[in-house]
Design an enzyme around this catalytic site. Sequence first.
Site, PDB file in Angstrom:
ATOM      1  N   TRP A  32       0.833  -1.197   0.000  1.00  0.00           N
ATOM      2  CA  TRP A  32       0.000   0.000   0.000  1.00  0.00           C
ATOM      3  C   TRP A  32       0.873   1.255   0.000  1.00  0.00           C
ATOM      4  O   TRP A  32       0.530   2.259  -0.628  1.00  0.00           O
ATOM      5  CB  TRP A  32      -0.913   0.010   1.219  1.00  0.00           C
ATOM      6  N   HIS A  33       2.007   1.188   0.693  1.00  0.00           N
ATOM      7  CA  HIS A  33       2.856   2.362   0.827  1.00  0.00           C
ATOM      8  C   HIS A  33       3.573   2.732  -0.464  1.00  0.00           C
ATOM      9  O   HIS A  33       3.960   3.898  -0.627  1.00  0.00           O
ATOM     10  CB  HIS A  33       3.884   2.147   1.939  1.00  0.00           C
ATOM     11  N   GLY A  34       3.762   1.798  -1.358  1.00  0.00           N
ATOM     12  CA  GLY A  34       4.445   2.167  -2.581  1.00  0.00           C
ATOM     13  C   GLY A  34       4.653   1.002  -3.514  1.00  0.00           C
ATOM     14  O   GLY A  34       4.680  -0.163  -3.089  1.00  0.00           O
TER      15      GLY A  34
END
Length: 480
Positions: free
Chosen positions: A326-328
């Site tokens: 989700w973060h990258g």
Amino acid sequence: MLFNSFEFLVFLIVVFGFYWFVFNKKVKHQNILLLLASYIFYGWWDYRFLSLIFISTLVDYFVGLQLYRTTKNAHRKLLLGISMAFNIGLLAFFKYFNFFVDSWIHLLNNIGYHTQNTWTLNIILPVGISFYTFQTMSYTIDVYRNKLKPTGDFISFAAFVSFFPQLVAGPIERASNLLPQILGQRTFSYEKGMQGLRLILWGLVKKVVIADVLALKVDDIFGNYHDFGGGVLWLGALYFAIQIYCDFSGYSDIAIGVSKLFGIELMSNFKFPYFSRNVAEFWRRWHISLSTWFRDYLYIPLGGSRGSTWKSLRNVFVIFLVSGLWHGANWTFVVWGGVHAMLFVPSYIKGSNRKYVDNVVAESSWFPSLREAGQILFTFLMVVLAWVFFRSESLASALEYLSFMFTKFNFPPIYKNGLYSVGSLLFLDWIFRKDERLNFTFLEIIDKRVLGIVEVVVIIAVVYLISLNTSSGQFIYFQF
């Protein structure tokens, strides 16, 4: 539009004035203003992406209404699927399309099927897409579960989705908390206004005075890690740990503070995570709105801690790996999530993952016990090492950076500004650790007659002016 910009200061004053002095008679008028202000705020980056947030709002608004009107299970599942497919598809295309194409091409090349990459696209990542898609999905899921009654007020719903203080970097609000406040009557509270100004001030200090100062040193160390000894690399990892915390929690503080000025309460997103006694507690204190989102909408539906130990551990790894992704769109984030999963497993197996749920470290004293101090230092050390994967450009550079930390170690030179920033932050966090919203009147300790709203506004204005001269202004989590 950045919180730490002169444009936002003017924007906030104008919207605040119209909100309380022109449109204060009717909630509907205030919500129209909030919606208009939010779209101006979001369109400041790129007005073309306003269509995405509008379509996402439109889809989930009508899906929510239809879910409430139909009782047929097959129809309800279809409607939920439409919402999930649209929002996840939107996120997957803009954020992960090139990542998965590149990973697939790389895999084929590694197993001998050499091919050229002609599928990647020049895609611009819309700011905040990971946040508002999760927010709208939680609304649809809660309506599907009959935990929430959908609203028929499109303006209010659109204001809920696009509420500008938390639009681009959270907290990821639940409709059960934010939507009733959007729909209900709001009245201005001087006390809440002062609390909001304190949070804005503290958030700006964390961002401008600490995060942006450390960013210069972090960028230099991680960008040229081959040229430094291990001692400097340890400092780089430590500085990044403080930088990302001050950058992200600073944004959340400002978002919560700005919302208070408009009579709206957002959920807490950080509760002094670097004083956690194990990784499980760290994740109850770090990016709380995201970790609870994955708990409620992924971990529990997968079975949670029910069933066998192996299934529970599988669920733990799933949520940490998905949280990392989700973060990258980079394998470094996935590995970062996997490292935290491995750090979480020992406390889960021992049953201590729920040990520190409500209590604050050293709650009744100024100093922690030796045992607590050891737990905090060990947890902090593990989190700092994991941050190396998060900050590095690739897995290869992350592993090399980590190896140099231990094999090329030397005592680093003293970077006074950086160490002062780290020490000051940890000291103040320790003082504030019992109340992340700063509801106690710490500014009034000096003299209640001297420090009032005028003084706080002046301080905020000064910090804004300082921010205009910094070389790093963008919040880190805007890229997620």
